[in-house]
Design a protein around this motif. Structure first.
Motif, PDB file in Angstrom:
ATOM      1  N   LEU A  19       0.877  -1.205  -0.135  1.00 19.83           N
ATOM      2  CA  LEU A  19      -0.218   0.238  -0.415  1.00 19.83           C
ATOM      3  C   LEU A  19       0.589   0.880  -0.163  1.00 19.83           C
ATOM      4  CD1 LEU A  19      -2.679  -0.416   2.264  1.00 19.83           C
ATOM      5  CD2 LEU A  19      -3.075  -0.630   0.007  1.00 19.83           C
ATOM      6  N   ARG A  20       2.113   1.283   0.525  1.00 18.28           N
ATOM      7  CA  ARG A  20       2.542   2.719   0.676  1.00 18.28           C
ATOM      8  C   ARG A  20       3.324   2.500  -1.006  1.00 18.28           C
ATOM      9  NH1 ARG A  20       5.318  -0.441   5.204  1.00 18.28           N
ATOM     10  NH2 ARG A  20       4.580   0.229   7.061  1.00 18.28           N
ATOM     11  N   ARG A  21       4.388   1.452  -1.491  1.00 11.26           N
ATOM     12  CA  ARG A  21       3.866   1.781  -2.822  1.00 11.26           C
ATOM     13  C   ARG A  21       2.738   2.664  -3.255  1.00 11.26           C
ATOM     14  NH1 ARG A  21       7.029  -3.392  -2.051  1.00 11.26           N
ATOM     15  NH2 ARG A  21       5.270  -4.618  -3.018  1.00 11.26           N
ATOM     16  N   LEU A  22       1.658   1.665  -3.650  1.00  9.58           N
ATOM     17  CA  LEU A  22       0.512   1.982  -4.070  1.00  9.58           C
ATOM     18  C   LEU A  22       0.500   3.526  -4.333  1.00  9.58           C
ATOM     19  CD1 LEU A  22      -1.811  -0.614  -4.645  1.00  9.58           C
ATOM     20  CD2 LEU A  22      -0.904   0.732  -5.937  1.00  9.58           C
ATOM     21  N   GLY A  23       0.843   4.292  -2.956  1.00 11.54           N
ATOM     22  CA  GLY A  23       0.640   4.823  -2.429  1.00 11.54           C
ATOM     23  C   GLY A  23       1.156   6.409  -2.781  1.00 11.54           C
ATOM     24  N   ALA A  50      -1.398   7.826   7.340  1.00 11.53           N
ATOM     25  CA  ALA A  50      -2.164   9.330   7.024  1.00 11.53           C
ATOM     26  C   ALA A  50      -2.892   9.098   5.447  1.00 11.53           C
ATOM     27  CB  ALA A  50      -1.725  10.043   7.844  1.00 11.53           C
ATOM     28  N   ASP A  51      -1.484   8.631   4.925  1.00  3.36           N
ATOM     29  CA  ASP A  51      -2.191   8.781   3.614  1.00  3.36           C
ATOM     30  C   ASP A  51      -2.702   7.519   2.860  1.00  3.36           C
ATOM     31  OD1 ASP A  51       0.392  10.616   3.846  1.00  3.36           O
ATOM     32  OD2 ASP A  51       1.661   8.574   3.315  1.00  3.36           O
ATOM     33  N   ILE A  52      -3.623   6.969   3.066  1.00  2.00           N
ATOM     34  CA  ILE A  52      -4.530   5.898   3.432  1.00  2.00           C
ATOM     35  C   ILE A  52      -5.992   6.402   3.497  1.00  2.00           C
ATOM     36  CG2 ILE A  52      -5.192   2.995   3.102  1.00  2.00           C
ATOM     37  CD1 ILE A  52      -2.664   4.526   1.709  1.00  2.00           C
ATOM     38  N   GLU A  53      -6.544   6.463   2.257  1.00  3.77           N
ATOM     39  CA  GLU A  53      -7.923   7.222   2.809  1.00  3.77           C
ATOM     40  C   GLU A  53      -9.081   5.887   3.088  1.00  3.77           C
ATOM     41  OE1 GLU A  53     -10.151   8.850   0.120  1.00  3.77           O
ATOM     42  OE2 GLU A  53      -9.014  11.310   0.482  1.00  3.77           O
TER      43      GLU A  53
END
Length: 366
Positions: free
Chosen positions: A97-101, A128-131
């Motif tokens: 998910l970090r890479r996607l973000g 905080a970067d993920i909704e």
């Protein structure tokens, strides 16, 4: 009559590009007129070429079911992705998910405090970067919480460092005769109640997400901000029987050949066998459907049984039984399953083979 290009070997999935593009434009225009964002579910097609057409027609982003699907569409340029699923996130999922973000706006679903806490713990400073959208059960009774439970889940997500954006639901109980309008009404009630409760609890609700193919055009903009239909791009036999599309709207069929035929007698039905079985059509058959799919040009015929490589078709009286070697087009019951069974599809336009598209997100189940 539908034509199958001579260079196609059966069984093979055919996508009529012209019908596909009409379907994409029609849904985009319908939701735009209602003031709703269109966030189509890409698990139906799993193809970047289809997603690109949906985004060009005005879709606000894409919906996917898995992190793997999100990775495929992000690799092909999608920049706004909602994983509409109650994910359980461990360290590997968090890193993905970090890479996607880093390249796209990412939102995920949750329906429990425990899952939200696990997500925040493993995402750490990236949380905080993920909704996050809280999933609401609006009557389908699969995943999701009751509207009055949404605040507790949202508060757990916020404590975990996640950014709560709103609520979503899947009105899957609309997939039954006479149910789309009722499911859409229940969807609106559940989403509206949950969104109001979150707002009253101090959350800024920016996304209220609903809508499946049977209900998307019934979704009310007074409550929802976006809808997530998927099957509309292709249509299938379920949508035909629900009255949510016409035969002219069917963009995906399976080309099949008659390999066995029998005129029948007093003890056996008049039937033929096609070389398209469950390994290309899928085996889905809800209790209310009239068979395991429909034939594009023969609406009174019924697929009464599927084996892995056989489709048994009972043929109506008063019409000629097709000859051995005849090629027919089959409409699968559930198009999402059929697409997931093949590596690529044949693309036709005006009866001619014009391309092949890879099912790029096939197998990306995690």
């Amino acid at each position: 009559m539908s034509t199958i290009p001579a260079e196609i070997d059966t069984p093979d999935i055919l996508v009529d590009r012209d019908v596909l593009e009409r379907n994409i434009e029609r849904m985009a225009a319908a939701l735009r007129a209602k003031g709703l964002g269109l966030r189509p579910h890409a698990k139906t097609h799993k193809m970047p070429e289809v997603a690109a057409r949906q985004l060009a027609a005005g879709a606000v982003g894409l919906t996917v079911a898995t992190i793997g699907e999100a990775e495929v569409f992000a690799e092909h340029g999608a920049t706004d992705l909602f994983i509409a699923y109650p994910l359980w996130i461990g360290p590997r999922q968090a890193e993905r998910l970090r890479r996607l973000g880093a390249t796209a706006r990412i939102a995920i679903g949750t329906d429990s405090a425990e899952a939200a806490e696990a997500a925040g713990r493993h995402l750490g400073a990236s949380a905080a970067d993920i909704e996050v959208l809280v999933e609401i059960d609006s009557g389908h009774h699969r995943s999701g919480v009751r509207p009055e439970q949404a605040v507790a889940v949202a508060r757990a997500a916020a404590r975990a460092g996640l950014r709560v954006a709103g609520v979503f639901t899947f009105p899957g109980h609309g997939y039954a005769p006479g149910m789309p309008a009722k499911a859409a009404e229940e969807e609106q009630q559940a989403l509206g109640q949950a969104a109001d409760l979150l707002a009253a609890a101090g959350f800024e609700v920016t996304r209220v997400s609903g809508g499946s193919t049977p209900t998307a055009e019934l979704t009310g903009a007074s409550t929802a901000t976006e809808a997530r239909p998927g099957v509309y791009v292709f249509g299938d036999a379920q949508q035909l029987e629900l009255g949510r599309c016409r035969t002219a709207d069917i963009a995906l069929t399976v080309a099949a050949t008659v390999v066995s035929r029998h005129e029948g007698d007093d003890s056996t039905p008049r039937r033929l066998v096609l070389d398209a079985g469950s390994k290309v059509l899928g085996g889905d058959r809800p209790a209310w459907t009239t068979g395991f799919g429909r034939l594009m040009d023969h609406p009174d015929a019924r697929i009464t049984a599927l084996s892995e490589h056989h489709a048994t078709v009972v043929w109506p009286a008063g019409t000629d039984l097709p000859a051995l070697g005849a090629r027919l087009r089959v409409i699968p019951n559930h198009v999402c399953v059929a697409v997931n069974l093949v590596d690529d599809v044949a693309v036709v336009s005006g009866g001619e083979l014009v391309d092949r598209w890879r099912v790029a997100a096939r197998g990306r189940n995690a």
